[in-house]
Structures are given as structure tokens and as C-alpha cells.
Design an enzyme around this catalytic site. Structure first.
Site, PDB file in Angstrom:
ATOM      1  N   ASN A 129      49.862  47.086  41.942  1.00 14.05           N
ATOM      2  CA  ASN A 129      50.011  46.252  43.139  1.00 14.05           C
ATOM      3  C   ASN A 129      48.698  45.749  43.731  1.00 14.05           C
ATOM      4  O   ASN A 129      48.681  44.686  44.336  1.00 14.05           O
ATOM      5  CB  ASN A 129      50.888  46.941  44.203  1.00 14.05           C
ATOM      6  CG  ASN A 129      50.275  48.204  44.721  1.00 14.05           C
ATOM      7  OD1 ASN A 129      49.745  48.976  43.950  1.00 14.05           O
ATOM      8  ND2 ASN A 129      50.329  48.408  46.009  1.00 14.05           N
TER       9      ASN A 129
ATOM     10  N   GLU B 217      40.800  59.122  49.931  1.00  8.61           N
ATOM     11  CA  GLU B 217      39.815  58.255  49.300  1.00  8.61           C
ATOM     12  C   GLU B 217      39.026  57.569  50.410  1.00  8.61           C
ATOM     13  O   GLU B 217      39.399  57.635  51.573  1.00  8.61           O
ATOM     14  CB  GLU B 217      40.499  57.194  48.433  1.00  8.61           C
ATOM     15  CG  GLU B 217      41.153  57.786  47.188  1.00  8.61           C
ATOM     16  CD  GLU B 217      41.657  56.731  46.209  1.00  8.61           C
ATOM     17  OE1 GLU B 217      42.193  55.694  46.653  1.00  8.61           O
ATOM     18  OE2 GLU B 217      41.527  56.958  44.990  1.00  8.61           O
TER      19      GLU B 217
ATOM     20  N   CYS C 187      51.795  50.052  49.399  1.00  4.76           N
ATOM     21  CA  CYS C 187      52.167  51.421  49.752  1.00  4.76           C
ATOM     22  C   CYS C 187      52.248  51.586  51.262  1.00  4.76           C
ATOM     23  O   CYS C 187      53.036  52.364  51.765  1.00  4.76           O
ATOM     24  CB  CYS C 187      51.164  52.397  49.157  1.00  4.76           C
ATOM     25  SG  CYS C 187      49.471  52.037  49.610  1.00  4.76           S
TER      26      CYS C 187
ATOM     27  N   GLU D  96      47.514  59.389  45.582  1.00  2.00           N
ATOM     28  CA  GLU D  96      47.820  58.357  46.586  1.00  2.00           C
ATOM     29  C   GLU D  96      49.186  57.806  46.206  1.00  2.00           C
ATOM     30  O   GLU D  96      49.310  57.056  45.230  1.00  2.00           O
ATOM     31  CB  GLU D  96      46.775  57.226  46.540  1.00  2.00           C
ATOM     32  CG  GLU D  96      45.363  57.656  46.840  1.00  2.00           C
ATOM     33  CD  GLU D  96      45.120  57.935  48.316  1.00  2.00           C
ATOM     34  OE1 GLU D  96      46.039  57.718  49.125  1.00  2.00           O
ATOM     35  OE2 GLU D  96      44.021  58.384  48.646  1.00  2.00           O
TER      36      GLU D  96
HETATM   37  P1  NAP Z   1      54.045  54.362  38.792  1.00  4.65           P
HETATM   38  O1  NAP Z   1      55.212  53.964  37.983  1.00  4.65           O
HETATM   39  O2  NAP Z   1      53.964  55.760  39.261  1.00  4.65           O
HETATM   40  O3  NAP Z   1      52.763  53.999  37.900  1.00  4.65           O
HETATM   41  C1  NAP Z   1      51.452  54.163  38.365  1.00  4.65           C
HETATM   42  C2  NAP Z   1      50.539  54.399  37.181  1.00  4.65           C
HETATM   43  O4  NAP Z   1      50.898  55.634  36.561  1.00  4.65           O
HETATM   44  C3  NAP Z   1      50.672  53.337  36.093  1.00  4.65           C
HETATM   45  O5  NAP Z   1      49.417  53.139  35.477  1.00  4.65           O
HETATM   46  C4  NAP Z   1      51.650  54.000  35.131  1.00  4.65           C
HETATM   47  O6  NAP Z   1      51.595  53.490  33.811  1.00  4.65           O
HETATM   48  C5  NAP Z   1      51.166  55.432  35.196  1.00  4.65           C
HETATM   49  N1  NAP Z   1      52.130  56.425  34.752  1.00  4.65           N
HETATM   50  C6  NAP Z   1      53.488  56.335  34.746  1.00  4.65           C
HETATM   51  N2  NAP Z   1      54.027  57.482  34.235  1.00  4.65           N
HETATM   52  C7  NAP Z   1      52.987  58.305  33.924  1.00  4.65           C
HETATM   53  C8  NAP Z   1      52.888  59.613  33.356  1.00  4.65           C
HETATM   54  N3  NAP Z   1      53.971  60.323  33.013  1.00  4.65           N
HETATM   55  N4  NAP Z   1      51.658  60.137  33.174  1.00  4.65           N
HETATM   56  C9  NAP Z   1      50.551  59.453  33.528  1.00  4.65           C
HETATM   57  N5  NAP Z   1      50.578  58.193  34.031  1.00  4.65           N
HETATM   58  C10 NAP Z   1      51.785  57.630  34.253  1.00  4.65           C
HETATM   59  O7  NAP Z   1      53.889  53.448  40.068  1.00  4.65           O
HETATM   60  P2  NAP Z   1      53.926  51.847  40.120  1.00  4.65           P
HETATM   61  O8  NAP Z   1      55.336  51.418  40.121  1.00  4.65           O
HETATM   62  O9  NAP Z   1      52.996  51.281  39.110  1.00  4.65           O
HETATM   63  O10 NAP Z   1      53.233  51.608  41.525  1.00  4.65           O
HETATM   64  C11 NAP Z   1      53.936  51.535  42.686  1.00  4.65           C
HETATM   65  C12 NAP Z   1      53.800  52.824  43.474  1.00  4.65           C
HETATM   66  O11 NAP Z   1      52.429  53.076  43.786  1.00  4.65           O
HETATM   67  C13 NAP Z   1      54.495  52.740  44.806  1.00  4.65           C
HETATM   68  O12 NAP Z   1      55.208  53.922  45.042  1.00  4.65           O
HETATM   69  C14 NAP Z   1      53.363  52.612  45.800  1.00  4.65           C
HETATM   70  O13 NAP Z   1      53.678  53.049  47.082  1.00  4.65           O
HETATM   71  C15 NAP Z   1      52.306  53.419  45.151  1.00  4.65           C
HETATM   72  N6  NAP Z   1      50.970  53.059  45.662  1.00  4.65           N
HETATM   73  C16 NAP Z   1      50.319  53.941  46.486  1.00  4.65           C
HETATM   74  C17 NAP Z   1      49.091  53.603  47.030  1.00  4.65           C
HETATM   75  C18 NAP Z   1      48.351  54.550  47.938  1.00  4.65           C
HETATM   76  O14 NAP Z   1      47.141  54.394  48.080  1.00  4.65           O
HETATM   77  N7  NAP Z   1      48.999  55.518  48.566  1.00  4.65           N
HETATM   78  C19 NAP Z   1      48.509  52.373  46.725  1.00  4.65           C
HETATM   79  C20 NAP Z   1      49.202  51.514  45.889  1.00  4.65           C
HETATM   80  C21 NAP Z   1      50.434  51.872  45.357  1.00  4.65           C
HETATM   81  P3  NAP Z   1      52.657  52.362  33.338  1.00  4.65           P
HETATM   82  O15 NAP Z   1      52.387  51.161  34.137  1.00  4.65           O
HETATM   83  O16 NAP Z   1      52.337  52.198  31.914  1.00  4.65           O
HETATM   84  O17 NAP Z   1      54.020  52.938  33.598  1.00  4.65           O
END
Ligand code: NAP
Length: 494
Positions: free
Chosen positions: A154, A464, A286, A252
């Protein structure tokens, strides 16, 4: 102006190599077209990157650099990002369908992050502790070694920088796995890191599936720290792996952040802040203010005005300068958001505006979704509890401070909160009572690299940014140095 896409090679231990893993396709969801397909990292690619990182990180030429010397790499990376900001932000818009304005802001933030952590490194003092004997006591900080950084789609360039800058500043090597939906910008950032002259092996970018590449990195015994930004369920899984290894991890994660509007607020400002808080980044943020609580005494009038202002937002193509709400990152994600809105209807939610894809030329091939406001649900309903990660706002009335504190805290997440009132004493009471890593008073979604950021509960752990952001990538070591020459007690034995 357009720019070429990268050539599809990966940055493995300082060398540009074609990946040997599964293919990854980056799409420009605003138009439903493919940007490029590249071969992701294989198991062998990851292991080779780890091997090279281990050697490079152990090299005294990197490990023993003085802080002000290591900081020069970060300054050069920052300059490289700034000098290439148009290209980087264009690629960021193509990779994620973010508006040009937002993509430019993220690039500027990435440059500022490298600059800031260069400065933090140069100005971080080690601690001489109070003497309690004839010895000098101090506490110093060493690098951890190899850091795996796993980032979501994102805000990729900003997320990459938030992890890579402090981790490199601390003297580590970084192995970065970007999200499969947004591999381009991370590879472009690697070019800039390379051009800044960072010694080979210290930085790798390994696109590939989270379950394979991500898991392999996290489980590998040589990885000493994981810094993860992404969804809560992924974060929870990684925390289990980290616990087994007894490895530090920062998480995060997601949010369902409350915004609270009191009847004594500046309503125009509040409406502007709420719109920006939930609908900028098309809600894919997020910290999106996705649960709105409005004091009952102004509820009907305020919500009517909010709906009117929402309907005036410009939903459009990311390259149209007038666009406020752009396409979503991917058609699959738009479908997920759409399914949430269907579920909200089934729960008895009333769609006050939006709740559909925009119609007409320019929208049909893109992953657009109208800014949506839903009323009539209880704080305990699924729509009000789960992160939707799209342009969807739920509104609920509240009666008094106690009522709204209880409702705000009645959620697994604890990432952010927005407060709108002219009564600052009241705002401070709420700011301290609400469980959130960040509270904004009469503003929303302002960001400063010098201010710590992170969440509680299902929103994660660790912080962070800020000066302490550097410490998250270091091991603390205390040293006792006896310089007195006095005989030790046991030396007195005959
Ligand atoms: P996600 O599905 O959890 O993926 C995040 C990252 O983790 C991607 O690079 C993903 O790779 C990888 N990943 C997935 N499964 C994994 C595993 N089993 N082992 C290691 N890595 C793995 O999240 P998203 O849909 O990309 O992002 C949206 C989420 O991020 C939302 O919940 C949002 O709130 C959160 N977010 C939080 C913050 C914060 O600072 N708090 C900031 C931005 C976003 P792939 O893409 O290959 O699946």
C-alpha cells in the site's frame, strides 16, 4: 511523461540476476493493464542472498565504519531518491495505481527517512552509566547482523525506507521482500542504493510469494531480526516463528481506527480531516479512520454534510491532477472490499453514499470503488470490527465521553485515533484513555519521521521512526572496564 520499467532482474546480494522462482506480474489496476512480469526469487536465490549478506555484514570495512562514515551512504541514498523522484513516483503510481500527488509524497518521505536516520546515527550517543565501583560502565549498541524486511503493497517505497534506513544505519545487511502486487518500486530503490556505493551484499531485494520467499527468510537461522508490515494474520504467524527462534520481530499491522467528533468541534475542519483520513489512498491505509463516532446532538446534520462532501470528491485516474480518490491496487482487492459492503448490507447497514463501482468511460477497466459511508450498524457488527482496507467508513452516534471511550477501545486493533473538539482538556483526556499508537487532535494522518509510530493489540508491536527507531535494529551491550588496577577481592587469597 513516461518512464521505462525495470528490466525484471532481481538485486541478489549486490548483483542484478534473473530470478529462478515463480513469475510475478505487476498490473496498473487503474486501466486493467499489465506493467510487467518478472521471475521472482527462488529458494536458491534467497540462500545465495543470505550467504552474500553474511559475508558483507561481517566485513570490518562495513562493521567498523564510524557512525559519521556510515551515515554518508544514507545521505547519498536520500540524494539519489530525491534526484529520481519523478521517475520513482511515476513507477509507484503505475505499480499501485496511487495518485501522482500521493506517490510523490511517498517518495519525498522515503528520501527524508534515509536523511533522518543518517542524522540520527551521527548524533546518537552511547551511554556512560553512573559508576558503582572502580570501573567504567557503559552501554553500547552493535548491529544485529542480517535483517529481513517484509513490506506490503500500500505504500511500498515509504515502507521499504522505514525499514532499510534504520537497519543499514545500525550496520546490518538488509534482505527486503516486497509484496507480490508491487515489486517494481523496491527494485528501483535497489538501483539507487547500488548507485550510492553501498558495499555489495548488504542489500538485496527478493520479490516472491510471502509463503515461500517470506517464510524462508523468517525461518532462516542466520536472520537475526524481522521487520514486518502487513496484515494481522500474517504478522501473528511470523510472531510464532520468531518466538520459536527467540528472534526480535517488529510488527506493523492493521487497524480499525476510531475518529471521534464532538459537538463543539470546528465542523468544516473535521469534515476535511475525516474525508482525508478515510478516503485518501482509496482507504488502503493501515491508519485509515474507518470508524466514525459522532456526538448524537449533531449526528444527523453532521453526517448529512459529510455525505454531501463525500459525493463531491473526485474519483478518477491516478494521472489526473484533480483526482482525490484513485483506483484500488488490484481488481482482486476491489472485489474483497465490495464483498465487505455486501456483508454490511446483509448485517442491516444503510449505505448513505457509494456502495458501488463508479460507472462510465474511464472507470470500466479500472479497479475503482466509490467512497462509501455506512450507517445503522452496531460497533459489535463485523463491518465495524474488521479492517476493510478500502474507501468504506462506518458511522455511529455516541452520547458522552465514557460512552465513546468504551466503544473506541472495544476493538482488537489499536493503531490510531482522531479527535475533533475545541476543548483541549477533553481531547487530552481521551488521547490518554484510548488504546492507540498514534492520536491526532484536530488533524488526521499527519506524519513525522521524528515521531515514533506503531500499534498495540492486533495492530502490532514495536515502534518505527523517531530516534529510537535506530535502536530497534541494534543489540545493546554493557561493558564494565576496570581501569583502577586495584587488586580484586579474590586476588587477596594467600
Ligand atoms: P499481507 O498479506 O500480510 O502481506 C504483507 C507482506 O507479507 C507481503 O510482502 C506478503 O507477500 C508477505 N507475506 C504474506 N504471507 C507471508 C508469510 N507466510 N511469511 C512471510 N511473508 C508473508 O498484507 P497486505 O495485504 O500486503 O497489506 C495490507 C495490510 O498491511 C493491512 O492489514 C494493513 O493495515 C497493513 N499495513 C500496516 C501498516 C502499519 O504500519 N501498521 C502499514 C501499511 C499496511 P505477498 O505479497 O507475496 O503475499
Amino acid at each position: 511523461m513516461t518512464f521505462p520499467f525495470p528490466d525484471g532482474r532481481l538485486f541478489i546480494g549486490g548483483e542484478w540476476e534473473t530470478g529462478r522462482g515463480a513469475e510475478i506480474t505487476s498490473v496498473f489496476a487503474a486501466e486493467g493493464v499489465e506493467n510487467m512480469t518478472l521471475a521472482g526469487a527462488s529458494r536458491e536465490d534467497v540462500l545465495s542472498a543470505i550467504d552474500r549478506a553474511r559475508t558483507a555484514q561481517a566485513d570490518p570495512a562495513w562493521r567498523n565504519l564510524k557512525p559519521h562514515e556510515r551515515a554518508t551512504y544514507l545521505y547519498r541514498i536520500a540524494e539519489g531518491i530525491s534526484a529520481n523522484s519523478e521517475r520513482l513516483s511515476w513507477l509507484q503510481s503505475r505499480d499501485t495505481s496511487k495518485s501522482r500527488a500521493e506517490a510523490r509524497a511517498l517518495v519525498a518521505s522515503a528520501a527524508a527517512t534515509f536523511r533522518y536516520f543518517g542524522a540520527v546515527l551521527e548524533t546518537s550517543d552511547e551511554l556512560l552509566t553512573a559508576p558503582r565501583g572502580d570501573y567504567l560502565t557503559c552501554s553500547v549498541h552493535d548491529p544485529i547482523g542480517l535483517v529481513a524486511a517484509i513490506t506490503p503493497w500500500n505504500s511500498p517505497i515509504a515502507s521499504d525506507a522505514q525499514k532499510a534506513a534504520p537497519a543499514l544505519a545500525a550496520g546490518n545487511a538488509v534482505l527486503l521482500k516486497p509484496a507480490s502486487w508491487s515489486p517494481i518500486i523496491s527494485l528501483e530503490l535497489a538501483r539507487i542504493v547500488e548507485e550510492a556505493g553501498l558495499p555489495k551484499g548488504l542489500y538485496s531485494v527478493l520479490p516472491g510469494s510471502g509463503r515461500e520467499v517470506g517464510n524462508l527468510l523468517v525461518e532462516h537461522p542466520d536472520i537475526g531480526k524481522v521487520s514486518f508490515t502487513g496484515g494481522t494474520s500474517t504478522g501473528r504467524h511470523l510472531a510464532h516463528v520468531a518466538a520459536e527462534k527467540l528472534m526480535p520481530i517488529s510488527l506493523e499491522l492493521g487497524g480499525k481506527s476510531p475518529t471521534i467528533v464532538f459537538d463543539d468541534c470546528d465542523e468544516d475542519q473535521a469534515i476535511a480531516g475525516i474525508l482525508f483520513g478515510i478516503f485518501s489512498s482509496t482507504g488502503q491505509s493501515c491508519i485509515a479512520g474507518s470508524r466514525l463516532f459522532v456526538q448524537r446532538s449533531i449526528y444527523d446534520r453532521f453526517v448529512a454534510r459529510l455525505v454531501e462532501a463525500t459525493e463531491a470528491l473526485k474519483v478518477g485516474h491516478p494521472f489526473d491532477a484533480a483526482t482525490q480518490v484513485s483506483s484500488m491496487v488490484h481488481a482482486d482487492h476491489r472485489d474483497t472490499v465490495e464483498a465487505y459492503v455486501r456483508a454490511a448490507r446483509d448485517e442491516g447497514g444503510e449505505i448513505l453514499t457509494g456502495g458501488a463501482r463508479p460507472q462510465g468511460a474511464g472507470y470500466d477497466d479500472g479497479a475503482y470503488y466509490m467512497p462509501t459511508i455506512i450507517a445503522g450498524l452496531a460497533n459489535t457488527d463485523r463491518t465495524c470490527r474488521e479492517e476493510i482496507f478500502g474507501p468504506v467508513l462506518v458511522v455511529m452516534p455516541f452520547d458522552d465521553e465514557a460512552d465513546v471511550i468504551a466503544m473506541s477501545n472495544d476493538n482488537d486493533y489499536g493503531l490510531a485515533c482522531g479527535l475533533w473538539s475545541r476543548d483541549h482538556a477533553k481531547c487530552w483526556r481521551l488521547a490518554r484513555a484510548i488504546r492507540a499508537g498514534t492520536v491526532w487532535i484536530n488533524t488526521y494522518k499527519q506524519f513525522s519521521i521524528s515521531t515514533p509510530f506503531g500499534g498495540d493489540g492486533a495492530s502490532g508491536m514495536g515502534r518505527e521512526k523517531g530516534r529510537a527507531g535506530l535502536r530497534a535494529y541494534q543489540r545493546q551491550k554493557s561493558i564494565y572496564d576496570d581501569h583502577s588496577g586495584q587488586p580484586l577481592p579474590w586476588a587477596r587469597w594467600p
